[in-house]
Design an enzyme around this catalytic site. Structure first.
Site, PDB file in Angstrom:
ATOM      1  N   GLU A 188       0.851  -1.085  -0.039  1.00 53.69           N
ATOM      2  CA  GLU A 188       0.131  -0.075  -0.072  1.00 53.69           C
ATOM      3  C   GLU A 188       0.881   1.166   0.033  1.00 53.69           C
ATOM      4  OE1 GLU A 188      -3.765  -1.746   2.600  1.00 53.69           O
ATOM      5  OE2 GLU A 188      -2.386  -0.151   3.625  1.00 53.69           O
TER       6      GLU A 188
ATOM      7  N   CYS B 254      -1.197   6.390  10.067  1.00 57.83           N
ATOM      8  CA  CYS B 254      -0.151   5.661  10.461  1.00 57.83           C
ATOM      9  C   CYS B 254      -0.594   4.581  11.183  1.00 57.83           C
ATOM     10  CB  CYS B 254       0.739   6.548  11.391  1.00 57.83           C
ATOM     11  SG  CYS B 254       1.696   7.990  10.310  1.00 57.83           S
TER      12      CYS B 254
ATOM     13  N   CYS C 269       5.369  -6.605   7.711  1.00 56.53           N
ATOM     14  CA  CYS C 269       6.648  -6.015   8.544  1.00 56.53           C
ATOM     15  C   CYS C 269       6.778  -7.130   9.344  1.00 56.53           C
ATOM     16  CB  CYS C 269       6.137  -4.867   8.993  1.00 56.53           C
ATOM     17  SG  CYS C 269       7.560  -3.898   9.950  1.00 56.53           S
TER      18      CYS C 269
ATOM     19  N   SER D 183      11.503   6.078  14.730  1.00 53.42           N
ATOM     20  CA  SER D 183      10.260   5.828  15.707  1.00 53.42           C
ATOM     21  C   SER D 183      10.639   4.970  16.953  1.00 53.42           C
ATOM     22  CB  SER D 183       9.374   5.006  14.780  1.00 53.42           C
ATOM     23  OG  SER D 183       8.942   5.443  13.749  1.00 53.42           O
ATOM     24  N   LEU D 184      10.854   5.666  17.904  1.00 54.51           N
ATOM     25  CA  LEU D 184      11.394   5.052  19.254  1.00 54.51           C
ATOM     26  C   LEU D 184      10.277   4.505  19.938  1.00 54.51           C
ATOM     27  CD1 LEU D 184      14.463   4.759  19.952  1.00 54.51           C
ATOM     28  CD2 LEU D 184      14.113   6.759  21.474  1.00 54.51           C
ATOM     29  N   HIS D 185       9.030   5.085  20.059  1.00 57.01           N
ATOM     30  CA  HIS D 185       7.951   4.575  20.906  1.00 57.01           C
ATOM     31  C   HIS D 185       7.925   4.620  22.179  1.00 57.01           C
ATOM     32  CE1 HIS D 185       6.258   4.982  16.883  1.00 57.01           C
ATOM     33  NE2 HIS D 185       6.876   3.998  16.494  1.00 57.01           N
TER      34      HIS D 185
ATOM     35  N   SER E   6      11.736   6.513   7.489  1.00 59.07           N
ATOM     36  CA  SER E   6      11.511   6.265   8.681  1.00 59.07           C
ATOM     37  C   SER E   6      11.842   4.719   9.323  1.00 59.07           C
ATOM     38  CB  SER E   6      10.060   6.399   9.035  1.00 59.07           C
ATOM     39  OG  SER E   6       9.468   6.087  10.296  1.00 59.07           O
TER      40      SER E   6
ATOM     41  N   ASN F 232      -3.953   5.684  16.012  1.00 59.59           N
ATOM     42  CA  ASN F 232      -5.038   5.386  15.093  1.00 59.59           C
ATOM     43  C   ASN F 232      -5.707   3.863  15.406  1.00 59.59           C
ATOM     44  OD1 ASN F 232      -5.222   7.868  13.552  1.00 59.59           O
ATOM     45  ND2 ASN F 232      -3.158   7.067  12.984  1.00 59.59           N
TER      46      ASN F 232
ATOM     47  N   CYS G  71       3.244   8.583   1.119  1.00 59.17           N
ATOM     48  CA  CYS G  71       3.825   7.600   1.970  1.00 59.17           C
ATOM     49  C   CYS G  71       3.995   6.435   1.277  1.00 59.17           C
ATOM     50  CB  CYS G  71       3.079   7.614   3.050  1.00 59.17           C
ATOM     51  SG  CYS G  71       3.454   6.382   4.606  1.00 59.17           S
TER      52      CYS G  71
ATOM     53  N   CYS H 121       0.238  -1.423  15.722  1.00 58.29           N
ATOM     54  CA  CYS H 121       0.395  -1.074  14.125  1.00 58.29           C
ATOM     55  C   CYS H 121      -0.345  -2.390  13.335  1.00 58.29           C
ATOM     56  CB  CYS H 121       1.787  -1.182  13.770  1.00 58.29           C
ATOM     57  SG  CYS H 121       2.180  -0.796  11.740  1.00 58.29           S
TER      58      CYS H 121
ATOM     59  N   GLY I 242       6.462  -1.746   6.306  1.00 60.73           N
ATOM     60  CA  GLY I 242       7.788  -2.550   6.409  1.00 60.73           C
ATOM     61  C   GLY I 242       8.923  -1.567   6.999  1.00 60.73           C
ATOM     62  N   GLU I 243      10.023  -2.168   7.384  1.00 59.63           N
ATOM     63  CA  GLU I 243      10.938  -1.484   8.005  1.00 59.63           C
ATOM     64  C   GLU I 243      12.206  -1.355   6.865  1.00 59.63           C
ATOM     65  OE1 GLU I 243      12.443  -0.019  10.984  1.00 59.63           O
ATOM     66  OE2 GLU I 243      13.875   0.164   9.214  1.00 59.63           O
TER      67      GLU I 243
ATOM     68  N   CYS J 181       5.088  -4.600  15.852  1.00 57.52           N
ATOM     69  CA  CYS J 181       4.787  -3.484  16.536  1.00 57.52           C
ATOM     70  C   CYS J 181       3.165  -3.636  17.092  1.00 57.52           C
ATOM     71  CB  CYS J 181       4.700  -2.136  16.381  1.00 57.52           C
ATOM     72  SG  CYS J 181       6.673  -1.827  15.804  1.00 57.52           S
TER      73      CYS J 181
HETATM   74  S1  SF4 Z   1       5.246   0.391  13.172  1.00 59.42           S
HETATM   75 FE1  SF4 Z   1       6.657   0.274  11.256  1.00 59.42          FE
HETATM   76  S2  SF4 Z   1       8.131  -0.919  12.171  1.00 59.42           S
HETATM   77 FE2  SF4 Z   1       6.316  -1.541  13.426  1.00 59.42          FE
HETATM   78  S3  SF4 Z   1       5.216  -3.174  12.756  1.00 59.42           S
HETATM   79 FE3  SF4 Z   1       4.111  -1.164  12.043  1.00 59.42          FE
HETATM   80  S4  SF4 Z   1       5.244  -0.956   9.928  1.00 59.42           S
HETATM   81 FE4  SF4 Z   1       6.702  -2.198  10.810  1.00 59.42          FE
END
Ligand code: SF4
Length: 342
Positions: A89, A333, A109, A214-216, A191, A290, A102, A116, A159-160, A113
């Site tokens: 996407e 996001c 991924c 993206s430390l979170h 990112s 979200n 984006c 996500c 994805g990363e 996370c």
């Molecule tokens: S936030 Fe980013 S790194 Fe984490 S699972 Fe989602 S897409 Fe992957």
């Protein structure tokens, strides 16, 4: 006519290795990256015989199918079906004079996370260089723009990117190339969830793009709760890599921080975050979480979001709250999960 899968992908080729010589090669690059042609018939100034020959050997598009989902706020989510049937996407966001896309670097991924929807899907595969680039080219064409009218690219979709370094870096080279998308590196943001060896590679690559981290969470314990793969890299290691990136490039680092109620939104965490980034040039984007179906989290209430932002500001960290676009079509996001909106 050869099957699409058996043909060589034009977008997979470095610009210097496109077919043709000199002038013809420049014409072809112009059709692909400047005019955004998606059919050989459009390339009217190339001799017909040459077009037929190339059409046998090379393919222009990487997608078997594309479904666009427009959001009420003007952004459009594109659901791409790749030639092997996998899906990925991108989200096009037409900010005033700042058309932004984006894009994704993977199908699914591996980071997993918990907040996500993409992470919940698991890992499919890495996208190829051509599949990464064609997300931009298709969206521009569909929006009626020349590709170079899209001035900002963020690698922040599925994805990363720093776990698909080779293909992602090759795609960025084509975005920067004067005969490619001719973009400024300042308008490309990569990112990462924090892969130290990838950050070092990016610093050494000389690509000069912006880094978003993206430390979170400011502490390893909380971070490992919400990013299952985070136990592989401690925050101290990631910070060493980020400081190296900053020393090499001089580029301000963007921080992305998804706020989850009662998990990473405490005042002490805002102060700890500020402490981590003291002395570095950073900008913090706070992302209100979200929601998506079946998620194990709740979003932080607005008052706490604003308090968290104020604490960071007081501690000297410039902070914005990024109220997301595209929530109604699952394009915001953390919501990308290949679902068709109801
Ligand atoms: S936030 Fe980013 S790194 Fe984490 S699972 Fe989602 S897409 Fe992957």
């Amino acid at each position: 006519m050869a099957l699409l899968q058996d043909q060589t992908s034009l977008l997979s080729l470095p610009i210097e290795q496109l077919p043709g010589e000199g002038y013809r090669r420049r014409q072809l690059a112009g059709w692909l990256y400047e005019k955004g042609a998606r059919q050989w018939d459009e390339m009217t100034d190339l001799p017909r015989a040459l077009r037929s020959e190339w059409a046998e050997r090379f393919r222009i598009s990487e997608f078997a199918d594309v479904a666009p989902y427009p959001s009420q706020d003007g952004s459009v989510k594109y659901l791409y079906t790749l030639l092997d049937g996998q899906k990925t996407e991108a989200v096009y966001m037409p900010y005033l004079n700042r058309k932004t896309i984006c894009i994704s670097s993977m199908v699914g991924c591996p980071a997993g996370c918990t907040f996500c929807a993409t992470g919940r899907m698991g890992f499919g595969r890495n996208l190829t260089t051509a599949e990464i680039l064609d997300q931009i080219l298709f969206a521009a064409h569909h929006q009626g723009h020349a590709p170079r009218e899209i001035r900002n690219v963020v690698l922040m979709g599925m994805g990363e990117p720093l776990l698909n370094v080779e293909n992602v870096f090759a795609a960025i080279e084509r975005m920067l190339h004067p005969q490619g998308l001719a973009m400024s590196p300042r308008r490309i943001t990569l990112s990462t969830v924090g892969i130290p060896r990838g950050i070092y590679k990016l610093a050494e690559s000389g690509l000069g793009v912006r880094l978003a981290l993206s430390l979170h969470a400011p502490d390893d314990e909380t971070r490992q709760q919400i990013i299952p793969t985070a136990h592989r890299y401690r925050i101290a290691e990631i910070m060493d890599a980020v400081r190296h990136y900053y020393a090499q490039t001089g580029r301000r680092v963007t921080l992305e921080y998804t706020l989850l109620r009662g998990v990473n939104d405490h005042d002490w965490q805002a102060r700890a975050l500020a402490g981590l980034f003291k002395g570095l040039s950073v900008h913090m984007n706070l992302i209100p979480w979200n929601p998506w179906e079946g998620a194990p989290h709740q979003g932080t209430p607005k008052a706490q979001i604003l308090k968290f932002a104020a604490t960071l500001e007081q501690q000297g960290i410039p902070t914005s709250v990024r109220w997301s676009r595209g929530r109604d079509v699952g394009a915001a996001c953390g919501q990308l999960a290949l679902k068709q909106p109801a």
